[in-house]
Each structure stands twice: as structure tokens, then as C-alpha cells.
Motif scaffolding. Structure first.
Motif, PDB file in Angstrom:
ATOM      1  N   PRO A 176       1.176  -1.449  -0.185  1.00 24.54           N
ATOM      2  CA  PRO A 176       0.150  -0.001  -0.151  1.00 24.54           C
ATOM      3  C   PRO A 176       1.189   1.650  -0.210  1.00 24.54           C
ATOM      4  O   PRO A 176       0.135   2.021   0.241  1.00 24.54           O
ATOM      5  CB  PRO A 176      -0.664  -0.651   1.099  1.00 24.54           C
ATOM      6  CG  PRO A 176      -0.956  -1.245   2.422  1.00 24.54           C
ATOM      7  CD  PRO A 176       0.831  -1.630   0.768  1.00 24.54           C
ATOM      8  N   VAL A 177       2.223   1.259   0.468  1.00 28.66           N
ATOM      9  CA  VAL A 177       2.699   1.990   0.275  1.00 28.66           C
ATOM     10  C   VAL A 177       3.205   3.311  -1.408  1.00 28.66           C
ATOM     11  O   VAL A 177       3.352   2.172  -2.343  1.00 28.66           O
ATOM     12  CB  VAL A 177       4.600   1.761   0.049  1.00 28.66           C
ATOM     13  CG1 VAL A 177       5.059   3.223   0.708  1.00 28.66           C
ATOM     14  CG2 VAL A 177       4.596   1.679   1.594  1.00 28.66           C
ATOM     15  N   ARG A 178       2.885   4.766  -1.347  1.00 34.43           N
ATOM     16  CA  ARG A 178       2.840   5.191  -2.692  1.00 34.43           C
ATOM     17  C   ARG A 178       3.973   5.409  -2.719  1.00 34.43           C
ATOM     18  O   ARG A 178       4.491   6.195  -2.151  1.00 34.43           O
ATOM     19  CB  ARG A 178       1.495   6.570  -2.455  1.00 34.43           C
ATOM     20  CG  ARG A 178       1.825   7.124  -3.470  1.00 34.43           C
ATOM     21  CD  ARG A 178       0.975   8.254  -3.483  1.00 34.43           C
ATOM     22  NE  ARG A 178       0.158   8.923  -4.517  1.00 34.43           N
ATOM     23  CZ  ARG A 178       0.818   9.737  -5.029  1.00 34.43           C
ATOM     24  NH1 ARG A 178       1.455  10.224  -5.344  1.00 34.43           N
ATOM     25  NH2 ARG A 178       0.346  10.045  -6.433  1.00 34.43           N
ATOM     26  N   THR A 179       4.581   4.666  -3.870  1.00 39.84           N
ATOM     27  CA  THR A 179       6.206   5.147  -4.006  1.00 39.84           C
ATOM     28  C   THR A 179       6.153   6.241  -4.101  1.00 39.84           C
ATOM     29  O   THR A 179       7.823   6.976  -4.045  1.00 39.84           O
ATOM     30  CB  THR A 179       6.289   4.028  -4.721  1.00 39.84           C
ATOM     31  OG1 THR A 179       5.783   4.249  -5.766  1.00 39.84           O
ATOM     32  CG2 THR A 179       6.986   2.560  -4.162  1.00 39.84           C
ATOM     33  N   ALA A 180       5.790   6.958  -4.646  1.00 44.58           N
ATOM     34  CA  ALA A 180       5.881   8.243  -5.283  1.00 44.58           C
ATOM     35  C   ALA A 180       5.789   9.477  -4.588  1.00 44.58           C
ATOM     36  O   ALA A 180       6.356  10.416  -5.113  1.00 44.58           O
ATOM     37  CB  ALA A 180       4.905   8.741  -6.853  1.00 44.58           C
ATOM     38  N   SER A 181       5.967   8.984  -3.552  1.00 46.78           N
ATOM     39  CA  SER A 181       5.090  10.535  -2.249  1.00 46.78           C
ATOM     40  C   SER A 181       5.800   9.847  -0.957  1.00 46.78           C
ATOM     41  O   SER A 181       6.222  10.481  -0.680  1.00 46.78           O
ATOM     42  CB  SER A 181       3.734  10.695  -1.346  1.00 46.78           C
ATOM     43  OG  SER A 181       3.015  10.637  -2.361  1.00 46.78           O
ATOM     44  N   LEU A 182       7.337   9.240  -1.411  1.00 47.46           N
ATOM     45  CA  LEU A 182       8.161   8.649  -0.017  1.00 47.46           C
ATOM     46  C   LEU A 182       9.162   9.359   0.022  1.00 47.46           C
ATOM     47  O   LEU A 182       8.984   9.912   1.539  1.00 47.46           O
ATOM     48  CB  LEU A 182       8.656   7.736  -0.764  1.00 47.46           C
ATOM     49  CG  LEU A 182       7.708   6.050  -0.636  1.00 47.46           C
ATOM     50  CD1 LEU A 182       8.688   5.192  -1.111  1.00 47.46           C
ATOM     51  CD2 LEU A 182       7.472   5.655   0.567  1.00 47.46           C
ATOM     52  N   ALA A 183       9.915  10.656  -0.544  1.00 49.34           N
ATOM     53  CA  ALA A 183      10.397  11.574  -0.064  1.00 49.34           C
ATOM     54  C   ALA A 183      11.323  12.392  -1.118  1.00 49.34           C
ATOM     55  O   ALA A 183      10.417  12.272  -2.223  1.00 49.34           O
ATOM     56  CB  ALA A 183      12.573  11.036   0.134  1.00 49.34           C
ATOM     57  N   ALA A 184      11.833  13.313  -0.752  1.00 51.78           N
ATOM     58  CA  ALA A 184      11.873  14.959  -1.371  1.00 51.78           C
ATOM     59  C   ALA A 184      13.124  15.552  -1.313  1.00 51.78           C
ATOM     60  O   ALA A 184      12.489  16.218   0.147  1.00 51.78           O
ATOM     61  CB  ALA A 184      10.454  15.539  -2.104  1.00 51.78           C
ATOM     62  N   PHE A 185      13.644  15.947  -1.960  1.00 52.86           N
ATOM     63  CA  PHE A 185      15.387  17.104  -1.373  1.00 52.86           C
ATOM     64  C   PHE A 185      14.748  18.140  -1.568  1.00 52.86           C
ATOM     65  O   PHE A 185      14.187  18.991  -2.736  1.00 52.86           O
ATOM     66  CB  PHE A 185      16.383  16.376  -2.357  1.00 52.86           C
ATOM     67  CG  PHE A 185      17.807  14.984  -1.476  1.00 52.86           C
ATOM     68  CD1 PHE A 185      18.182  15.199  -0.265  1.00 52.86           C
ATOM     69  CD2 PHE A 185      16.617  13.596  -2.361  1.00 52.86           C
ATOM     70  CE1 PHE A 185      18.818  14.637   0.089  1.00 52.86           C
ATOM     71  CE2 PHE A 185      17.808  12.648  -1.781  1.00 52.86           C
ATOM     72  CZ  PHE A 185      18.494  13.001  -0.206  1.00 52.86           C
ATOM     73  N   THR A 186      15.555  19.032  -0.357  1.00 51.40           N
ATOM     74  CA  THR A 186      15.272  20.521  -1.192  1.00 51.40           C
ATOM     75  C   THR A 186      16.761  20.558  -2.054  1.00 51.40           C
ATOM     76  O   THR A 186      17.283  19.338  -2.123  1.00 51.40           O
ATOM     77  CB  THR A 186      15.737  21.168   0.146  1.00 51.40           C
ATOM     78  OG1 THR A 186      16.960  20.669   1.156  1.00 51.40           O
ATOM     79  CG2 THR A 186      15.286  20.449   1.209  1.00 51.40           C
ATOM     80  N   PRO A 187      16.175  21.666  -2.566  1.00 49.84           N
ATOM     81  CA  PRO A 187      17.676  21.909  -3.369  1.00 49.84           C
ATOM     82  C   PRO A 187      18.410  21.808  -3.166  1.00 49.84           C
ATOM     83  O   PRO A 187      20.199  21.698  -4.124  1.00 49.84           O
ATOM     84  CB  PRO A 187      17.596  23.541  -3.731  1.00 49.84           C
ATOM     85  CG  PRO A 187      15.803  23.923  -3.895  1.00 49.84           C
ATOM     86  CD  PRO A 187      15.374  23.113  -2.040  1.00 49.84           C
ATOM     87  N   ASP A 188      19.452  22.462  -1.734  1.00 49.07           N
ATOM     88  CA  ASP A 188      20.405  21.930  -1.896  1.00 49.07           C
ATOM     89  C   ASP A 188      20.672  20.909  -1.246  1.00 49.07           C
ATOM     90  O   ASP A 188      22.715  20.466  -0.997  1.00 49.07           O
ATOM     91  CB  ASP A 188      20.598  23.264  -0.581  1.00 49.07           C
ATOM     92  CG  ASP A 188      20.001  22.859   0.939  1.00 49.07           C
ATOM     93  OD1 ASP A 188      19.618  21.725   0.766  1.00 49.07           O
ATOM     94  OD2 ASP A 188      20.375  23.508   1.740  1.00 49.07           O
ATOM     95  N   GLY A 189      20.091  20.059  -1.287  1.00 49.59           N
ATOM     96  CA  GLY A 189      20.593  17.427  -0.708  1.00 49.59           C
ATOM     97  C   GLY A 189      20.852  18.285   0.397  1.00 49.59           C
ATOM     98  O   GLY A 189      21.089  17.321   0.993  1.00 49.59           O
ATOM     99  N   ALA A 190      20.444  19.294   1.418  1.00 50.05           N
ATOM    100  CA  ALA A 190      20.951  19.230   2.827  1.00 50.05           C
ATOM    101  C   ALA A 190      19.932  18.888   3.811  1.00 50.05           C
ATOM    102  O   ALA A 190      20.365  17.718   4.990  1.00 50.05           O
ATOM    103  CB  ALA A 190      21.698  20.489   3.409  1.00 50.05           C
TER     104      ALA A 190
END
Length: 466
Positions: A176-190
């Protein structure tokens, strides 16, 4: 060498026998494509069930082959930000990367107690990647649908050293995990946003949560490109429509509306008035020239609805078709790419996306170079041609021979003495009268014996016959 330097405005399908990345590397990719049809899905006994097409920036189509596993671009297989590498969980090791410039592979072991990895999102610099670690042992219980519950973890993998760090963990059934919504980086990658259940958190690279908040069952992180270019806001999407037990028609009638979170605090905030998207799902990939959100719109597989609990609204089996869109802050929508009907998954490198390099020349696959399976693919076409060629050869041979010559009969006067002459073609002459037979062959007065034969004037002794 990059020739097009743009995401093509129109694409075709690869050939069934298209050459592989290993054999003829295409260089950095302009697009990653997956779906159905012989070009994008084979039969394992003869070919590879899992296929992903890499469309290079020189226009070449080259294949990544994953036997026994349907492969979804942007899900199971993801492009690095510069388009040079592909990460997947379908090769050797916990996770594997492929260099598209030389075809080389590198396998990573993952955490010491890890199960199987699944790429989630690349860091902006392309030197690390977040992956989903599926631990199928031990079983921790069962959920309301009777599915086994495992420990599911988000893991940060450093691609230079191979070191891993667990960022977040969830007790759940994997599917049931929606893989499209699991993670997103900020533009600086920090920092990065992570999703566990219906809770979104902002974390640093050690996994420490800076804030967390629940979004509820209908609102989710918009995708790996959800964070705005200035890093101040995070895009979410909220579902308006059927959520569980949906038919294909109900899935297609869904509407997704955009909202915003403040990156620093996690509170709701204002943002660009992006248009809603109608479809089974939407997935944010990134920002074009800092203003337009580039997203994928997913259409449902018309043959299926939510028939099983093993359902992911951006998965290979669940999706019938996909389109690439640009959502403008003025509420407008631009269609960037509408691929062939067989395509159900795409991935775009972040460098071309951010620069707004779309609408490049149409590119079509070329049949060569080819894999050896081309011989098998050619059989249905060569067999009828072979039959026709055989018929033509037999006909031409008959013409050369012509009619069979029959020798002329040998005249009987040329035959050896004592041989039987050939039969006559005319009836034999009638018998001539003789001394014993009359004209009719009888023995009457006209054919009898006596003076009329032996002593008559015409036959008797006289001056001329004495």
C-alpha cells in the motif's frame, strides 16, 4: 556526444531486438521509457519480461533488460540528475547503478540487515540516493487486509563510499505504500522530506526530524520534485474522488488539487495557483525554469480497478498510460509529451527539466544494431518468403527441362536381320488367289483341278511351253 540536448517532443517504441546499453551505451539519457508491447515487455523464455528503453541525447534507443520483473521508469528504475546513471533494484546487490556512457555496473550491499532496495529519489548532486529497504523477515504481524507487516525503512546511500544510514522506519505492508510520495530533497541537498504512513517530516541527512505533521489519508507529498526552486515551499496533492475499492472508471475520474507547506515549519501556506490534474495519479518531477511544475499524469489500466490490496497508483500494473505535463502558476496546463499508448512510465533527467529543454526533435528507434533475438523475431516473416521462393525455384526448374523428348521409331529396314518389325499402321493386303485356293479361297469348279488347269490351251504343252 549530445545532439538534441532536449527532451524529444515525440517518441516511438523500441524494436523487440533493440541493442542493449551493455553492448552499445547511448551516453546520458534524455528520457527513460517503460510500458507494454514487444518492444517494452518480452517473454522470459525467449526474451526479458522487464525492459526499459533509454533514449540517449544522440537519439539512440538502447535497452536495460530485467528478466522476470516488469520495470517501471521513475519507480523501479530512476535516472540521475545529469542523466548519466540509472539506479535500480533489479540487478545484483541491494541496489545497482549503471553508467550509460560505458555500460558498466556497480552493485551496493545496503544495510547489514537489509532486504531488497528500491530507488526513491536522487540527491541534487547525484552522489547519493534515498532507497526503500523492504525487509521481508521477520513478519511483525498482519494488517486489516490480512497482509504480512514488515519493517519498511528509508535509507540514504552514499554512492561514493557505499555507506548507508537509516532515515526513517515504518511497520507496514509494502504494497500500500505510495512510492511516488516517499521522499523529496531540498534544492541544496542538505535536507529532505520523508513520508511514513500519512506523516510527512523534514529531516537532515542524519535522519533527525526537524518537524513532522500528519496530512491525513487523502493528502500526500506531490513527488520527488515537490520542493520549490527556492526551497521555501513544499507541494502536496489532495485527492478528490474514489480512494478505495475503485473501478477503472472511478480511478480515471479522480482529481488532484495542489496545496503548500512551509518548508521551515511544516504549516500550511500559500503558493502558486497550479491547476488541478484529473487522473488516477499525479507525480511532481521538478520545476521548469523555476516557475512551472513538471508532473506526470497517470491514467488507469482499463482492464483493472483496485482489485487487490497490492495496489500502487503509480505502479506498472495499475497504469494504462502516462503523459508529461507542465503546470503553470497562471492555472494553465501544457502537454510536453504524449508518448505511444503502450507507454505507462517515464523519467526525465533533472538537468534538462530545470533548464526547460522540452520539445526537441522527434526521435524514432533504428532497427540496428540488434540483439541475436532478431533471428527469432524474423521467423514469422521469413517462413512465408521461404515457401514462395521454393515454389518459384520449382517452377523455374520445370521451365528449363521442357517436354520430355520421345525417340523416333527406327525404320524396319534398319533393324537387324531376324528382329521383329514394328507393327503396321495400315491393315494387311487381302490374300491373292493360288493354285489351291480360288478367288474366294474355296475348292469349287472355278478353283478345281482337271484339264482346264493342266491341258488347256493356256496351260497345256505347245510350241511355247514344250
Amino acid at each position: 556526444m549530445d545532439v538534441f540536448r532536449e527532451v524529444p517532443g515525440r517518441i516511438g517504441l523500441p524494436y523487440m531486438w533493440q541493442a542493449t546499453v551493455d553492448r552499445d551505451p547511448p551516453g546520458p539519457a534524455a528520457l527513460l521509457v517503460a510500458g507494454g508491447g514487444l518492444g517494452l515487455r518480452g517473454i522470459d523464455l525467449l526474451d526479458h519480461e522487464g525492459k526499459v528503453a533509454v533514449i540517449g541525447r544522440d537519439g539512440r534507443y538502447r535497452m536495460l533488460l530485467h528478466g522476470g520483473a516488469e520495470s517501471s521508469a521513475g519507480e523501479d528504475v530512476q535516472l540521475s540528475p545529469d542523466g548519466r546513471y540509472v539506479a535500480d533494484a533489479l540487478g545484483d546487490g541491494w541496489l545497482e547503478t549503471t553508467d550509460l556512457t560505458d555500460g558498466s555496473h556497480r552493485a551496493y550491499d545496503g544495510p547489514p540487515d537489509g532486504g531488497g532496495g528500491l530507488p526513491v529519489t536522487w540527491a541534487p548532486d547525484g552522489r547519493s540516493i534515498v532507497a526503500l529497504d523492504n525487509r521481508y523477515e521477520p513478519v511483525l504481524g498482519r494488517d486489516a487486509d490480512g497482509q504480512d507487516i514488515y519493517s519498511i525503512r528509508l535509507v540514504l546511500l552514499d554512492l561514493d563510499s557505499g555507506a548507508t544510514r537509516v532515515l526513517a522506519e515504518e511497520r507496514s505492508d509494502r504494497w500500500p505504500v505510495r512510492t511516488a510520495s516517499l521522499a523529496a530533497f531540498t534544492p541544496d541537498g542538505a535536507r529532505l522530506l520523508t513520508t511514513v504512513g500519512d506523516t510527512v517530516s523534514l529531516r537532515d541527512r542524519t535522519g533527525r526530524a526537524l518537524w513532522s505533521r500528519r496530512l491525513g489519508p487523502r493528502r500526500v507529498l506531490a513527488g520527488s520534485g515537490a520542493v520549490s526552486p527556492d526551497g521555501a515551499r513544499v507541494a502536496t496533492v489532495e485527492l478528490d474522488g474514489c480512494r478505495t475499492g475503485c473501478s477503472a472508471g472511478e480511478l480515471g475520474a479522480r482529481t488532484w488539487r495542489f496545496g503548500w507547506l512551509d518548508t521551515a515549519t511544516g504549516r500550511d501556506t500559500t503558493g502558486p495557483a497550479l491547476p488541478p490534474v484529473r487522473g488516477q495519479a499525479v507525480r511532481a518531477l521538478g520545476w521548469r525554469t523555476g516557475t512551472d511544475l513538471v508532473a506526470l499524469r497517470y491514467e488507469p489500466n482499463p482492464q483493472d480497478g483496485m482489485d487487490t490490496v497490492e495496489w500502487n497508483d503509480t505502479g506498472w500494473w495499475e497504469t494504462g498510460h502516462v503523459q508529461l505535463l507542465a503546470l503553470r502558476p497562471d492555472g494553465g496546463t501544457e502537454l510536453l509529451l504524449d508518448p505511444p499508448a503502450e507507454v505507462c512510465a517515464l523519467d526525465v533527467p533533472r538537468d534538462l527539466l530545470a533548464a526547460g529543454r522540452f520539445g526537441g526533435p522527434a526521435v524514432r528507434a533504428r532497427p540496428f544494431p540488434a540483439r541475436p533475438i532478431i533471428v527469432l523475431a524474423a521467423v514469422p516473416f521469413l517462413l512465408p518468403l521461404g515457401v514462395v521462393a521454393l515454389v518459384l525455384l520449382l517452377w523455374r526448374g520445370h521451365r528449363r527441362r521442357g517436354p520430355v523428348a520421345v525417340p523416333a521409331p527406327v525404320p524396319h529396314w534398319q533393324l537387324p536381320v531376324g528382329s521383329v518389325p514394328p507393327p503396321r499402321r495400315t491393315p494387311p493386303d487381302p490374300p491373292w488367289p493360288s493354285a489351291e485356293t480360288g478367288p474366294t479361297g474355296g475348292t469349287g469348279p472355278s478353283a478345281g483341278t482337271g484339264s482346264s488347269v493342266g491341258s488347256g490351251p493356256s496351260a497345256g504343252a505347245g510350241p511355247g511351253g514344250g
